[in-house]
Design an enzyme around this catalytic site. Structure first.
Site, PDB file in Angstrom:
ATOM      1  N   LYS A 161      74.835 -14.641  18.547  1.00  0.00           N
ATOM      2  CA  LYS A 161      75.499 -15.018  17.294  1.00  0.00           C
ATOM      3  C   LYS A 161      74.428 -15.520  16.334  1.00  0.00           C
ATOM      4  CE  LYS A 161      80.226 -16.309  18.535  1.00  0.00           C
ATOM      5  NZ  LYS A 161      81.190 -17.424  18.612  1.00  0.00           N
TER       6      LYS A 161
ATOM      7  N   LYS B 229      77.224 -19.386  30.117  1.00  0.00           N
ATOM      8  CA  LYS B 229      77.310 -18.646  28.849  1.00  0.00           C
ATOM      9  C   LYS B 229      77.057 -17.150  29.088  1.00  0.00           C
ATOM     10  CE  LYS B 229      76.516 -18.515  24.000  1.00  0.00           C
ATOM     11  NZ  LYS B 229      76.131 -19.160  22.768  1.00  0.00           N
TER      12      LYS B 229
ATOM     13  N   ARG C  36      85.390 -15.076  24.755  1.00  0.00           N
ATOM     14  CA  ARG C  36      84.235 -15.840  24.244  1.00  0.00           C
ATOM     15  C   ARG C  36      84.652 -17.022  23.374  1.00  0.00           C
ATOM     16  NH1 ARG C  36      78.384 -13.739  21.894  1.00  0.00           N
ATOM     17  NH2 ARG C  36      77.663 -15.821  21.336  1.00  0.00           N
TER      18      ARG C  36
ATOM     19  N   HIS D 183      84.928 -26.986  18.517  1.00  0.00           N
ATOM     20  CA  HIS D 183      84.243 -26.537  17.302  1.00  0.00           C
ATOM     21  C   HIS D 183      85.167 -26.457  16.092  1.00  0.00           C
ATOM     22  CE1 HIS D 183      81.145 -25.711  20.202  1.00  0.00           C
ATOM     23  NE2 HIS D 183      80.339 -25.190  19.313  1.00  0.00           N
TER      24      HIS D 183
ATOM     25  N   ARG E  92      67.225  -3.013   8.398  1.00  0.00           N
ATOM     26  CA  ARG E  92      68.397  -2.691   9.239  1.00  0.00           C
ATOM     27  C   ARG E  92      68.190  -3.048  10.716  1.00  0.00           C
ATOM     28  NH1 ARG E  92      68.460   2.219   6.031  1.00  0.00           N
ATOM     29  NH2 ARG E  92      69.842   1.870   4.267  1.00  0.00           N
TER      30      ARG E  92
ATOM     31  N   HIS F  33      75.356 -31.073  14.340  1.00  0.00           N
ATOM     32  CA  HIS F  33      76.336 -30.140  14.904  1.00  0.00           C
ATOM     33  C   HIS F  33      76.859 -30.636  16.260  1.00  0.00           C
ATOM     34  CE1 HIS F  33      78.267 -26.371  15.954  1.00  0.00           C
ATOM     35  NE2 HIS F  33      77.567 -26.326  17.073  1.00  0.00           N
TER      36      HIS F  33
ATOM     37  N   GLU G  79      76.926 -29.822  23.963  1.00  0.00           N
ATOM     38  CA  GLU G  79      77.155 -28.419  24.334  1.00  0.00           C
ATOM     39  C   GLU G  79      77.019 -28.223  25.853  1.00  0.00           C
ATOM     40  OE1 GLU G  79      78.409 -26.359  22.182  1.00  0.00           O
ATOM     41  OE2 GLU G  79      77.430 -26.472  20.218  1.00  0.00           O
TER      42      GLU G  79
ATOM     43  N   GLU H   3      83.362 -11.561  20.914  1.00  0.00           N
ATOM     44  CA  GLU H   3      84.483 -12.504  20.811  1.00  0.00           C
ATOM     45  C   GLU H   3      85.806 -11.817  20.476  1.00  0.00           C
ATOM     46  OE1 GLU H   3      83.335 -16.441  19.366  1.00  0.00           O
ATOM     47  OE2 GLU H   3      85.353 -16.657  18.527  1.00  0.00           O
TER      48      GLU H   3
ATOM     49  N   ASN I 229      83.960 -22.097  21.960  1.00  0.00           N
ATOM     50  CA  ASN I 229      84.146 -22.878  20.727  1.00  0.00           C
ATOM     51  C   ASN I 229      85.005 -24.110  20.951  1.00  0.00           C
ATOM     52  OD1 ASN I 229      82.655 -21.455  18.758  1.00  0.00           O
ATOM     53  ND2 ASN I 229      84.159 -19.821  18.871  1.00  0.00           N
TER      54      ASN I 229
HETATM   55  P1  NAD Z   1      68.294 -28.022  14.521  1.00  0.00           P
HETATM   56  O1  NAD Z   1      67.851 -26.634  14.624  1.00  0.00           O
HETATM   57  O2  NAD Z   1      68.557 -28.562  13.168  1.00  0.00           O
HETATM   58  O3  NAD Z   1      67.218 -28.932  15.251  1.00  0.00           O
HETATM   59  C1  NAD Z   1      67.426 -30.308  15.294  1.00  0.00           C
HETATM   60  C2  NAD Z   1      66.239 -31.111  14.732  1.00  0.00           C
HETATM   61  O4  NAD Z   1      65.251 -31.221  15.736  1.00  0.00           O
HETATM   62  C3  NAD Z   1      65.553 -30.495  13.539  1.00  0.00           C
HETATM   63  O5  NAD Z   1      65.132 -31.510  12.670  1.00  0.00           O
HETATM   64  C4  NAD Z   1      64.355 -29.806  14.163  1.00  0.00           C
HETATM   65  O6  NAD Z   1      63.295 -29.622  13.264  1.00  0.00           O
HETATM   66  C5  NAD Z   1      64.000 -30.766  15.245  1.00  0.00           C
HETATM   67  N1  NAD Z   1      63.304 -30.201  16.403  1.00  0.00           N
HETATM   68  C6  NAD Z   1      63.525 -29.012  16.998  1.00  0.00           C
HETATM   69  N2  NAD Z   1      62.826 -28.919  18.121  1.00  0.00           N
HETATM   70  C7  NAD Z   1      62.118 -30.061  18.228  1.00  0.00           C
HETATM   71  C8  NAD Z   1      61.218 -30.562  19.196  1.00  0.00           C
HETATM   72  N3  NAD Z   1      60.933 -29.883  20.299  1.00  0.00           N
HETATM   73  N4  NAD Z   1      60.668 -31.768  18.977  1.00  0.00           N
HETATM   74  C9  NAD Z   1      60.988 -32.506  17.876  1.00  0.00           C
HETATM   75  N5  NAD Z   1      61.855 -32.095  16.950  1.00  0.00           N
HETATM   76  C10 NAD Z   1      62.423 -30.884  17.134  1.00  0.00           C
HETATM   77  O7  NAD Z   1      69.627 -28.296  15.366  1.00  0.00           O
HETATM   78  P2  NAD Z   1      70.129 -27.753  16.785  1.00  0.00           P
HETATM   79  O8  NAD Z   1      70.970 -28.832  17.310  1.00  0.00           O
HETATM   80  O9  NAD Z   1      69.021 -27.224  17.610  1.00  0.00           O
HETATM   81  O10 NAD Z   1      71.052 -26.510  16.379  1.00  0.00           O
HETATM   82  C11 NAD Z   1      72.204 -26.680  15.608  1.00  0.00           C
HETATM   83  C12 NAD Z   1      72.527 -25.361  14.954  1.00  0.00           C
HETATM   84  O11 NAD Z   1      72.804 -24.394  15.945  1.00  0.00           O
HETATM   85  C13 NAD Z   1      73.753 -25.423  14.054  1.00  0.00           C
HETATM   86  O12 NAD Z   1      73.471 -24.780  12.839  1.00  0.00           O
HETATM   87  C14 NAD Z   1      74.799 -24.659  14.831  1.00  0.00           C
HETATM   88  O13 NAD Z   1      75.734 -24.026  13.998  1.00  0.00           O
HETATM   89  C15 NAD Z   1      73.965 -23.670  15.573  1.00  0.00           C
HETATM   90  N6  NAD Z   1      74.601 -23.150  16.796  1.00  0.00           N
HETATM   91  C16 NAD Z   1      74.629 -21.808  16.964  1.00  0.00           C
HETATM   92  C17 NAD Z   1      75.174 -21.280  18.103  1.00  0.00           C
HETATM   93  C18 NAD Z   1      75.137 -19.788  18.348  1.00  0.00           C
HETATM   94  O14 NAD Z   1      75.758 -19.317  19.292  1.00  0.00           O
HETATM   95  N7  NAD Z   1      74.403 -19.052  17.553  1.00  0.00           N
HETATM   96  C19 NAD Z   1      75.697 -22.125  19.097  1.00  0.00           C
HETATM   97  C20 NAD Z   1      75.636 -23.496  18.893  1.00  0.00           C
HETATM   98  C21 NAD Z   1      75.079 -24.008  17.728  1.00  0.00           C
HETATM   99  N1  GLY Z   2      78.497 -21.106  20.680  1.00  0.00           N
HETATM  100  C1  GLY Z   2      79.628 -20.253  20.738  1.00  0.00           C
HETATM  101  C2  GLY Z   2      79.306 -18.869  21.097  1.00  0.00           C
HETATM  102  O1  GLY Z   2      78.163 -18.509  21.304  1.00  0.00           O
HETATM  103  O2  GLY Z   2      80.191 -18.078  21.190  1.00  0.00           O
END
Ligand code: NAD
Ligand code: GLY
Length: 370
Positions: A149, A233, A247, A254, A127, A271, A191, A243, A251
């Site tokens: 998130k 942010k 917030r 998105h 939890r 993404h 982003e 949100e 998006n």
């Molecule tokens: P990711 O986590 O898939 O990382 C991208 C790639 O880079 C992967 O292959 C990873 O292994 C590699 N990598 C990571 N760090 C590295 C480094 N320092 N050197 C070499 N390779 C490295 O993708 P991302 O773009 O970081 O994140 C995308 C995800 O984030 C999506 O799932 C999206 O939905 C989510 N997201 C969430 C929020 C939120 O508010 N929670 C906001 C935006 C995006």
């Molecule tokens: N990336 C959108 C949010 O954090 O609200």
């Protein structure tokens, strides 16, 4: 870097008893000081993936060695396609088999996929246990690690299963970006660019002036981009953590972007690529709704293109492409009883959420897809 010259920046997220700091700087990962004053616990668990583990796990493990008696590591498969129940279960399997108690601290070492999944695991294991975000992609440093998130994907929709759950700290070590592949850097820039049209036109202008520096990973340019993005942010999340309204502007791009990701299958487009292209489509919609002029759309499209991102959407279904996009967008979390809500630019530097007639959206999709 000598002790005298070492500097790092902090951005505060103010959320009452869920407040925390984002630390931004070079070499933070290996400094023992970075990890001081975390919640007291016997055990820390580093959650990472098979790509990042060989690069940074040992450094992190050494740096936290004096703070925890037991340090475990869970190495997950890499990629958006693994942001699912099966992979989440691997985290729970490890936590239970290692006897982790409810004080155990999780450390999410990786990009947004690792951060979102580790956060969700932390929100639900016993939890709720504390977790630290250690983002290693540009995208995760400027967006996903901040604001609480957390989620996994469902085959029918992006980030559909999750929770709002804040980390206790975010550590952005800018040095980790040095190993990032160029395509991932561009995805992160999507982003960064997002914050301009929705909140800060001066920042958009700065990005336009420094896009080449950002593309060649100039450390000072990256440091500014990460800090300013986190500040914007933090400001938004501080006003609307869950949100209820404001917030949603984060998006921008998105709604179209998630339709691209889910429509093509998770992981085909990154993404950030889907968001970059989605911003062009959302800007075009804003223009057709009379909220911005065509010059604004052209300006944004040009910057997104210079960041190495696609500006035309994929054709997902040749028989009815717009219908395919619309079906995915009706599942978007902002949709109300199937009515899609779009983040549109309401004059430069300002965003709002509104509906739009299907026919107009269809026309945008038809005109913006290859
Ligand atoms: P990711 O986590 O898939 O990382 C991208 C790639 O880079 C992967 O292959 C990873 O292994 C590699 N990598 C990571 N760090 C590295 C480094 N320092 N050197 C070499 N390779 C490295 O993708 P991302 O773009 O970081 O994140 C995308 C995800 O984030 C999506 O799932 C999206 O939905 C989510 N997201 C969430 C929020 C939120 O508010 N929670 C906001 C935006 C995006
Ligand atoms: N990336 C959108 C949010 O954090 O609200």
């Amino acid at each position: 870097m000598s002790e005298q010259t070492f500097t790092f920046e902090q951005v505060a997220i103010s959320l009452d008893d869920r407040s925390y700091d984002i630390h931004i700087g070079q070499g933070l990962l290996s400094r023992a000081e970075t990890w001081a004053h975390l919640p007291k616990a016997q055990t820390a668990v580093i959650v990472t993936n098979e790509t990042i583990a060989p690069l940074y796990e040992a450094t992190l493990r050494r740096a936290i060695a004096t703070h925890f008696k037991q340090i475990e590591t869970v190495v997950l498969p890499d990629g958006e396609a693994h942001k699912d129940w099966q992979t989440l279960q691997l985290i729970f399997d490890a936590l239970l088999s290692k006897g982790c108690d409810r004080k155990t601290v999780l450390l999410a070492l990786g990009g947004g996929v690792i951060g979102d999944m580790t956060g969700f695991a932390a929100a639900s294991y016993m939890r709720g246990v504390p977790f630290v975000q250690v983002p290693t992609t540009l995208l995760s440093q400027v967006d996903s690690s901040v604001g609480g998130k957390t989620a996994i994907n469902h085959p029918l929709g992006k980030n559909m299963i999750g929770a709002f759950y804040q980390p206790v700290r975010v550590v952005c070590d800018l040095n980790t970006l040095a190993t990032l592949p160029p395509r991932e850097l561009s995805a992160g820039l999507a982003e960064v660019i997002k914050y301009g049209p929705i909140a800060d036109m001066a920042f958009l202008q700065w990005i336009e002036a420094h896009i080449d520096d950002l593309m060649r990973q100039d450390p000072q340019a990256l440091a500014h981009a990460v800090k300013r993005s986190c500040e914007i942010k933090a400001e938004v999340v501080g006003q609307d953590e869950r949100e209820a309204g404001l917030r949603a502007i984060l998006n921008f791009g998105h709604t179209f972007g998630h339709a691209i990701e889910a429509g093509l299958g998770f992981g085909v487009w990154l993404h950030g690529e889907a968001v970059g292209c989605g911003m062009v489509m959302a800007a075009e919609l804003s223009c057709r709704l009379g909220r911005v002029d065509a010059a604004f759309v052209a300006r944004l499209r040009a910057l997104i293109e210079r960041a190495g991102l696609p500006v035309r959407g994929p054709v997902i279904d040749a028989s009815d492409n717009a219908g395919h996009y619309l079906a995915h967008m009706r599942l978007d979390k902002k949709a109300i009883a199937g009515d899609i809500q779009f983040v549109v630019i309401d004059g430069p530097g300002k965003a709002t959420v509104c509906g739009a007639p299907d026919a107009l959206v269809r026309a945008v999709i038809d005109d913006c897809c290859a």
